[in-house]
Each structure stands twice: as structure tokens, then as C-alpha cells.
Write an enzyme that holds these catalytic residues in place. Structure first.
Site, PDB file in Angstrom:
ATOM      1  N   ARG A   1      27.327  36.107  44.908  1.00  0.00           N
ATOM      2  CA  ARG A   1      28.443  36.129  44.271  1.00  0.00           C
ATOM      3  C   ARG A   1      29.651  36.481  45.153  1.00  0.00           C
ATOM      4  NH1 ARG A   1      28.717  37.329  38.536  1.00  0.00           N
ATOM      5  NH2 ARG A   1      30.302  38.861  39.091  1.00  0.00           N
TER       6      ARG A   1
ATOM      7  N   ARG B   1      33.691  35.899  54.856  1.00  0.00           N
ATOM      8  CA  ARG B   1      34.640  34.719  55.490  1.00  0.00           C
ATOM      9  C   ARG B   1      35.092  35.234  56.836  1.00  0.00           C
ATOM     10  NH1 ARG B   1      37.841  36.009  50.748  1.00  0.00           N
ATOM     11  NH2 ARG B   1      37.167  34.640  49.017  1.00  0.00           N
TER      12      ARG B   1
ATOM     13  N   ARG C   1      21.024  47.201  32.662  1.00  0.00           N
ATOM     14  CA  ARG C   1      21.767  48.231  33.255  1.00  0.00           C
ATOM     15  C   ARG C   1      22.744  48.560  32.033  1.00  0.00           C
ATOM     16  NH1 ARG C   1      25.029  48.707  36.990  1.00  0.00           N
ATOM     17  NH2 ARG C   1      25.233  46.501  37.211  1.00  0.00           N
TER      18      ARG C   1
ATOM     19  N   ARG D   1      32.380  52.770  41.446  1.00  0.00           N
ATOM     20  CA  ARG D   1      34.011  52.284  41.584  1.00  0.00           C
ATOM     21  C   ARG D   1      34.831  53.162  40.771  1.00  0.00           C
ATOM     22  NH1 ARG D   1      32.897  46.085  40.087  1.00  0.00           N
ATOM     23  NH2 ARG D   1      31.901  46.465  37.847  1.00  0.00           N
TER      24      ARG D   1
ATOM     25  N   GLU E   1      33.409  54.434  37.170  1.00  0.00           N
ATOM     26  CA  GLU E   1      32.115  53.774  36.753  1.00  0.00           C
ATOM     27  C   GLU E   1      30.949  54.342  37.217  1.00  0.00           C
ATOM     28  OE1 GLU E   1      32.932  49.428  36.409  1.00  0.00           O
ATOM     29  OE2 GLU E   1      30.833  48.979  37.011  1.00  0.00           O
TER      30      GLU E   1
ATOM     31  N   TYR F   1      23.364  36.772  34.098  1.00  0.00           N
ATOM     32  CA  TYR F   1      24.742  37.471  34.535  1.00  0.00           C
ATOM     33  C   TYR F   1      25.520  36.304  34.477  1.00  0.00           C
ATOM     34  CZ  TYR F   1      26.795  40.513  38.216  1.00  0.00           C
ATOM     35  OH  TYR F   1      27.455  41.350  38.822  1.00  0.00           O
TER      36      TYR F   1
ATOM     37  N   ASP G   1      29.570  35.428  34.081  1.00  0.00           N
ATOM     38  CA  ASP G   1      31.108  35.683  34.056  1.00  0.00           C
ATOM     39  C   ASP G   1      31.726  35.158  32.846  1.00  0.00           C
ATOM     40  OD1 ASP G   1      31.219  37.311  36.217  1.00  0.00           O
ATOM     41  OD2 ASP G   1      31.464  35.800  37.464  1.00  0.00           O
TER      42      ASP G   1
HETATM   43  P1  FAD Z   1      29.425  40.114  25.134  1.00  0.00           P
HETATM   44  O1  FAD Z   1      30.851  40.276  25.465  1.00  0.00           O
HETATM   45  O2  FAD Z   1      28.461  41.116  25.540  1.00  0.00           O
HETATM   46  O3  FAD Z   1      29.468  39.958  23.482  1.00  0.00           O
HETATM   47  C1  FAD Z   1      28.399  40.091  22.701  1.00  0.00           C
HETATM   48  C2  FAD Z   1      28.436  40.807  21.222  1.00  0.00           C
HETATM   49  O4  FAD Z   1      27.305  41.041  20.454  1.00  0.00           O
HETATM   50  C3  FAD Z   1      29.217  42.151  21.476  1.00  0.00           C
HETATM   51  O5  FAD Z   1      30.249  42.188  20.970  1.00  0.00           O
HETATM   52  C4  FAD Z   1      27.940  43.014  20.678  1.00  0.00           C
HETATM   53  O6  FAD Z   1      28.622  44.202  20.064  1.00  0.00           O
HETATM   54  C5  FAD Z   1      27.401  41.959  19.729  1.00  0.00           C
HETATM   55  N1  FAD Z   1      26.138  42.216  19.355  1.00  0.00           N
HETATM   56  C6  FAD Z   1      25.003  42.588  19.992  1.00  0.00           C
HETATM   57  N2  FAD Z   1      23.890  42.698  18.972  1.00  0.00           N
HETATM   58  C7  FAD Z   1      24.313  42.801  17.756  1.00  0.00           C
HETATM   59  C8  FAD Z   1      23.915  42.998  16.554  1.00  0.00           C
HETATM   60  N3  FAD Z   1      22.589  43.373  16.480  1.00  0.00           N
HETATM   61  N4  FAD Z   1      24.655  42.378  15.507  1.00  0.00           N
HETATM   62  C9  FAD Z   1      25.900  42.320  15.665  1.00  0.00           C
HETATM   63  N5  FAD Z   1      26.632  42.041  16.707  1.00  0.00           N
HETATM   64  C10 FAD Z   1      25.929  42.404  17.800  1.00  0.00           C
HETATM   65  N6  FAD Z   1      33.142  38.492  33.577  1.00  0.00           N
HETATM   66  C11 FAD Z   1      34.127  37.859  34.399  1.00  0.00           C
HETATM   67  O7  FAD Z   1      34.638  36.742  34.281  1.00  0.00           O
HETATM   68  N7  FAD Z   1      34.934  38.714  35.326  1.00  0.00           N
HETATM   69  C12 FAD Z   1      34.807  39.925  35.258  1.00  0.00           C
HETATM   70  O8  FAD Z   1      35.547  40.653  36.220  1.00  0.00           O
HETATM   71  C13 FAD Z   1      33.827  40.607  34.587  1.00  0.00           C
HETATM   72  N8  FAD Z   1      33.717  41.969  34.585  1.00  0.00           N
HETATM   73  C14 FAD Z   1      32.690  42.583  33.859  1.00  0.00           C
HETATM   74  C15 FAD Z   1      32.392  43.859  33.898  1.00  0.00           C
HETATM   75  C16 FAD Z   1      31.491  44.611  33.306  1.00  0.00           C
HETATM   76  C17 FAD Z   1      31.299  45.924  33.350  1.00  0.00           C
HETATM   77  C18 FAD Z   1      30.715  43.848  32.410  1.00  0.00           C
HETATM   78  C19 FAD Z   1      29.570  44.399  31.614  1.00  0.00           C
HETATM   79  C20 FAD Z   1      30.914  42.280  32.423  1.00  0.00           C
HETATM   80  C21 FAD Z   1      31.886  41.746  33.053  1.00  0.00           C
HETATM   81  N9  FAD Z   1      32.004  40.427  32.794  1.00  0.00           N
HETATM   82  C22 FAD Z   1      32.973  39.946  33.704  1.00  0.00           C
HETATM   83  C23 FAD Z   1      31.009  39.594  31.933  1.00  0.00           C
HETATM   84  C24 FAD Z   1      31.788  39.188  30.885  1.00  0.00           C
HETATM   85  O9  FAD Z   1      32.064  40.551  30.209  1.00  0.00           O
HETATM   86  C25 FAD Z   1      30.982  38.141  29.883  1.00  0.00           C
HETATM   87  O10 FAD Z   1      30.808  37.161  30.785  1.00  0.00           O
HETATM   88  C26 FAD Z   1      31.253  38.055  28.600  1.00  0.00           C
HETATM   89  O11 FAD Z   1      31.732  38.939  28.014  1.00  0.00           O
HETATM   90  C27 FAD Z   1      30.107  37.231  28.030  1.00  0.00           C
HETATM   91  O12 FAD Z   1      30.415  37.227  26.551  1.00  0.00           O
HETATM   92  P2  FAD Z   1      29.265  37.273  25.555  1.00  0.00           P
HETATM   93  O13 FAD Z   1      29.829  36.867  24.416  1.00  0.00           O
HETATM   94  O14 FAD Z   1      28.065  36.630  26.017  1.00  0.00           O
HETATM   95  O15 FAD Z   1      28.792  38.804  25.501  1.00  0.00           O
HETATM   96  N1  UDP Z   2      28.114  44.479  46.088  1.00  0.00           N
HETATM   97  C1  UDP Z   2      27.876  45.362  47.163  1.00  0.00           C
HETATM   98  N2  UDP Z   2      28.928  46.254  47.751  1.00  0.00           N
HETATM   99  C2  UDP Z   2      30.102  46.255  47.047  1.00  0.00           C
HETATM  100  C3  UDP Z   2      30.446  45.117  46.023  1.00  0.00           C
HETATM  101  C4  UDP Z   2      29.400  44.348  45.543  1.00  0.00           C
HETATM  102  O1  UDP Z   2      26.854  45.729  47.617  1.00  0.00           O
HETATM  103  O2  UDP Z   2      31.169  46.925  47.554  1.00  0.00           O
HETATM  104  C5  UDP Z   2      27.022  43.682  45.639  1.00  0.00           C
HETATM  105  C6  UDP Z   2      26.096  44.454  44.539  1.00  0.00           C
HETATM  106  O3  UDP Z   2      24.968  44.092  44.713  1.00  0.00           O
HETATM  107  C7  UDP Z   2      26.818  44.018  43.343  1.00  0.00           C
HETATM  108  C8  UDP Z   2      27.114  42.248  43.771  1.00  0.00           C
HETATM  109  O4  UDP Z   2      27.369  42.561  45.175  1.00  0.00           O
HETATM  110  O5  UDP Z   2      26.002  43.926  42.253  1.00  0.00           O
HETATM  111  C9  UDP Z   2      28.074  41.470  42.915  1.00  0.00           C
HETATM  112  O6  UDP Z   2      29.278  42.220  43.137  1.00  0.00           O
HETATM  113  P1  UDP Z   2      30.385  42.073  41.920  1.00  0.00           P
HETATM  114  O7  UDP Z   2      31.635  42.766  42.346  1.00  0.00           O
HETATM  115  O8  UDP Z   2      30.685  40.748  41.708  1.00  0.00           O
HETATM  116  O9  UDP Z   2      29.815  42.819  40.802  1.00  0.00           O
HETATM  117  P2  UDP Z   2      30.299  43.105  39.110  1.00  0.00           P
HETATM  118  O10 UDP Z   2      31.617  43.039  39.271  1.00  0.00           O
HETATM  119  O11 UDP Z   2      29.716  42.011  38.254  1.00  0.00           O
HETATM  120  O12 UDP Z   2      29.789  44.436  39.038  1.00  0.00           O
END
Ligand code: FAD
Ligand code: UDP
Length: 378
Positions: free
Chosen positions: A172, A176, A255, A286, A311, A359, A361
């Protein structure tokens, strides 16, 4: 009702929006009290600063179809994501770039010199054939940079030996040999101008979409539960796949994150939106400082206060919100077994990050929902 959608994250909302636009009546249930899944954000009460409730969310994509689709619901700011990391009390730019390499080795290498150095340091493994995250990491940047910036951060974040993690996780991050420290390589990038929740609400704003929050699919005291609906109406399920089958093939490892939010009486805490902490001795991975995501809101955000969020990462139990699929070899075997079970379900479509144990996005969740709609459901 023509379709029941479990989960109001980007996957569920995209299906709901497409179905409603095609004239179908849709009900979306979510067990949380708000829509949007993990992309949900809201303004912190005392400062008005938009806080991403489930960790910082940065939108980026190179998929023209997805970009055109999301642009129907929101405009994007010109925010470009950059991340820094603190290693032994010194701040370095990420992703690993010529600036990181030169600062780390206290040198002034040219791109070719840095490439040659990393090539020498990385000889142990070929990133193309690497079997796990550690091999790919060392193969890409060499052992010293891997140990400084990747090994302990990854171990903290995933609480799993990097040798047990899939190599793709580290792919991911670009490496560079220029001073370009944009975190993402994508064509389009930005934050929703009016915030995530306004975007999510616009997707759900259709008379044929009924939204029922605080409603759990597995709660048999509410009418839209699994027993009462599967086989009666098509279902799109975006919750955890192992939970759907009552863990019949064992628990997949997930996780979860704990967030510690603080409002501080300083105008600027760290000078940037995300600071990673690379070392094992710091318990959090972070710190997010949310005002830096929206410099264009400077005139309405306070100048003497800021909101930060630390976090912390740990393994999820059944009672926690699952955030990241860990995806060890055992998990991959378990997932195959769940995919077999899924084939036996009548008109239940598993999607999204939790439903497919991938995983994803945001742009990937939206893209795969558009494909599911176009190819299977429409
Ligand atoms: P979710 O957003 O998880 O939605 C699933 C929903 O189902 C939830 O609201 C949950 O409450 C509901 N649900 C689960 N079980 C039940 C049940 N039994 N009954 C009713 N409802 C239920 N993506 C990016 O592009 N850029 C980022 O910077 C980025 N950062 C992230 C940081 C974190 C900490 C996390 C966790 C994810 C991040 N993502 C990021 C990923 C992004 O959150 C997901 O791609 C996106 O939310 C996926 O949408 P989804 O609909 O699959 O899942
Ligand atoms: N990662 C790392 N060091 C950093 C940032 C990222 O080792 O400072 C690795 C780590 O394994 C992480 C992966 O790169 O799970 C992807 O990072 P990203 O920032 O995309 O993770 P997210 O924002 O989804 O938590």
C-alpha cells in the site's frame, strides 16, 4: 421492500443509492446510531472541528468511474495527504522517499546513489517473490530502514509477527527516489468539502430508501432480523462474515482500535494532520490532529484550541468493532470455508470490508458495490 441492506457504510449506501435510482424500494439497517459506518464524522462539540470518529479517512482513487460517481454527492477540497513519523524522537517524512533515506543515513544521495544503496541493503529478499510482509519490506527498502520505520510500527498496529502478515499490506505504501512525499499515488485525492456525513446523507437522501438505525440484524426482537428476512427478500450483508454464520468455521481475526480524544488549549499541537510513532516504546501508533485536514476552514476553526486523537491498536474480541482483517494463513483458510457457506445462502450478497474480509479503502468499497449492483443485482 425489494432489498434489505445490512450496514450503512459506503458499500451498503452505494447499493442503496443505485437500487433507489433504479426504482427499487430499499431498507437499510445499521446497528450503530448513525449512518456511514467507519467513514462517519461529526463536529467536536466545543470547537466545531470535524472529527473522523473511527480514525482519519482520506479519500483517494484512480478509478474514473468511482470518481465520477462520488462527485455526484460531494465536491472535494484540494487537500493532499502527507504523513510524518517519529523514530527515536526525530521526525522523518513518509512514505519512504529520498528525504527519509538521506535524513536516516545523514547523507545527500542522488536518486541513483540511493537506489544503489537500497539495492545493496535489500539483497536478502526479492520483493516480487516475497512470501510475507517482512520479506517484502526488507526487499523493498533494506533491513535498516525496515527495522526503523516498518517493523515495530507494523507489530504495534497488527500485533502479529510481520512474517505472518500478507506482503500486500506493505505494498500500500510507495517507495520513492525523489523528495515527493505525497502519501498516495492516486489521480484524484481530497476531503469532502462539507464533511463526510453530509456526503453520506446525500447518498441516502431518496424517498425509496428507508433507514433504520440502532437495529441489529441478529436481534430477533426486531422484525428485520436474519431469521425473518433471509429467503424472503434479497439481502446485501456488509457485517462481519464470520458473525453471519455464527462463527461456524471459527473466528476470523480482526483488529480493533481504541481512540483517545483530547481538546487542547493550543492553536497547533503537531503542525500536521497525522504523525506516526514508529517505535515499540510508544503505545499508540499515530496521533491525528483534525484541524489540519481542512486548512480552508481556518476562518471558522478556533485559533487557540485543537482536537487530537491518539490511535491504539489491539485484537478484537467478539464484543469489539472489527476494523481490520488480520488475514493470517489460518484466516485465509477460514475465509475460504465461509465463502463455501455463503454460496449456500438464498439471495444473500456479502459485500464490503467486513462481509468479504478484505482490507478495502473507501474507493474500493464503492467500486465493488457498483460492480455488484451492475453485474448481479440490477
Ligand atoms: P463499514 O464502513 O465498516 O460499514 C459496515 C456497517 O455495517 C457498519 O456501519 C456496521 O455498524 C454495520 N453492521 C455490522 N454488523 C451489523 C449488524 N449485525 N446489523 C446491522 N448493521 C451491522 N479508507 C480510505 O479510503 N481512506 C482512509 O484513509 C481510510 N482510513 C481508515 C481508517 C480506519 C481506522 C478504518 C477502520 C478504515 C479506514 N478506511 C479508509 C476504510 C474505510 O473505512 C472502508 O473502506 C469503508 O468504510 C468500507 O465501507 P463498508 O461499507 O464496507 O464498511
Ligand atoms: N506502515 C509502517 N509504518 C508506517 C506506516 C505504515 O510500517 O509508518 C505499514 C504498516 O504495516 C501498515 C501498512 O504500512 O499496516 C499500511 O499503512 P497505511 O497507512 O496505509 O495503513 P492504514 O491507514 O490503513 O492504517
Amino acid at each position: 421492500m425489494d432489498l434489505l441492506i445490512v450496514g450503512s457504510g459506503f458499500f451498503g449506501l452505494t447499493i442503496a443509492e443505485r437500487a433507489a435510482a433504479a426504482g427499487r424500494k430499499v431498507t437499510v439497517i445499521d446497528r450503530r446510531h448513525h449512518i456511514g459506518g467507519n467513514a462517519f464524522s461529526e463536529d467536536e462539540a466545543t470547537t466545531g472541528i470535524e472529527v473522523h470518529r473511527y480514525g482519519a479517512h482520506l479519500f483517494h482513487t484512480s478509478n474514473a468511474t468511482v470518481w465520477e460517481y462520488v462527485s455526484r454527492f460531494t465536491t472535494f477540497t484540494n487537500y493532499v495527504h502527507r504523513v510524518y513519523t517519529n523514530h527515536k524522537g526525530v521526525v522523518f517524512p513518509l512514505p519512504i522517499n529520498l528525504g527519509t533515506i538521506n535524513q536516516f543515513f545523514q547523507a545527500a544521495y542522488t536518486p541513483d546513489e540511493a537506489r544503489a544503496l537500497v539495492h545493496d541493503l535489500a539483497g536478502e529478499f526479492d520483493p516480487k517473490t516475497a512470501q510475507n510482509l517482512e520479506e517484502r519490506g526488507i526487499g523493498l527498502i533494506g533491513r535498516p530502514l525496515y527495522e526503523a520505520f516498518i517493523r515495530d510500527y507494523t507489530a504495534k498496529q497488527w500485533q502479529t509477527d510481520p512474517k505472518e502478515l500478507p506482503a500486500e499490506i506493505i505494498s500500500r505504501l510507495p517507495v520513492r527516489y525523489t523528495y515527493d512525499n505525497r502519501y498516495f499515488n492516486d489521480t484524484w485525492e481530497g476531503l469532502p468539502t462539507d464533511g463526510y456525513t453530509a456526503w453520506l446523507e446525500r447518498m441516502a437522501d431518496h424517498p425509496s430508501i428507508e433507514m433504520k438505525l440502532s437495529t441489529d440484524f441478529f436481534d430477533e426482537s426486531q422484525p428485520l432480523n436474519k431469521k425473518a428476512t433471509v429467503g424472503q427478500v434479497p439481502v446485501v450483508y456488509t457485517g462481519p462474515v464470520d458473525r453471519y454464520f455464527d462463527y461456524a468455521e471459527g473466528e476470523l481475526s480482526w483488529r480493533t482500535l481504541d481512540f483517545e480524544e483530547e481538546v487542547l488549549d493550543v492553536g497547533d499541537f503537531q503542525g500536521t494532520s497525522v504523525m506516526n510513532y514508529a517505535d515499540a516504546g510508544v503505545p499508540y501508533t499515530r496521533i491525528h490532529e483534525f484541524k489540519h485536514f481542512h486548512p480552508e476552514r481556518a476562518d471558522r476553526y478556533p485559533t487557540d484550541k485543537t482536537v487530537i486523537m491518539r490511535e491504539f491498536s489491539r485484537f478484537a474480541t467478539r464484543d469489539d468493532e472489527p476494523y481490520y482483517p488480520v488475514n493470517t494463513p489460518e484466516d485465509r483458510a477460514g475465509l475460504l470455508a465461509y465463502r463455501e457457506l455463503a454460496k449456500g445462502e438464498t439471495d444473500v450478497h456479502f459485500g464490503g470490508r467486513l462481509g468479504t474480509y478484505q482490507y478495502l479503502d473507501m474507493h474500493m468499497a464503492i467500486g465493488s458495490a457498483l460492480s455488484m449492483w451492475n453485474n448481479h443485482l440490477a
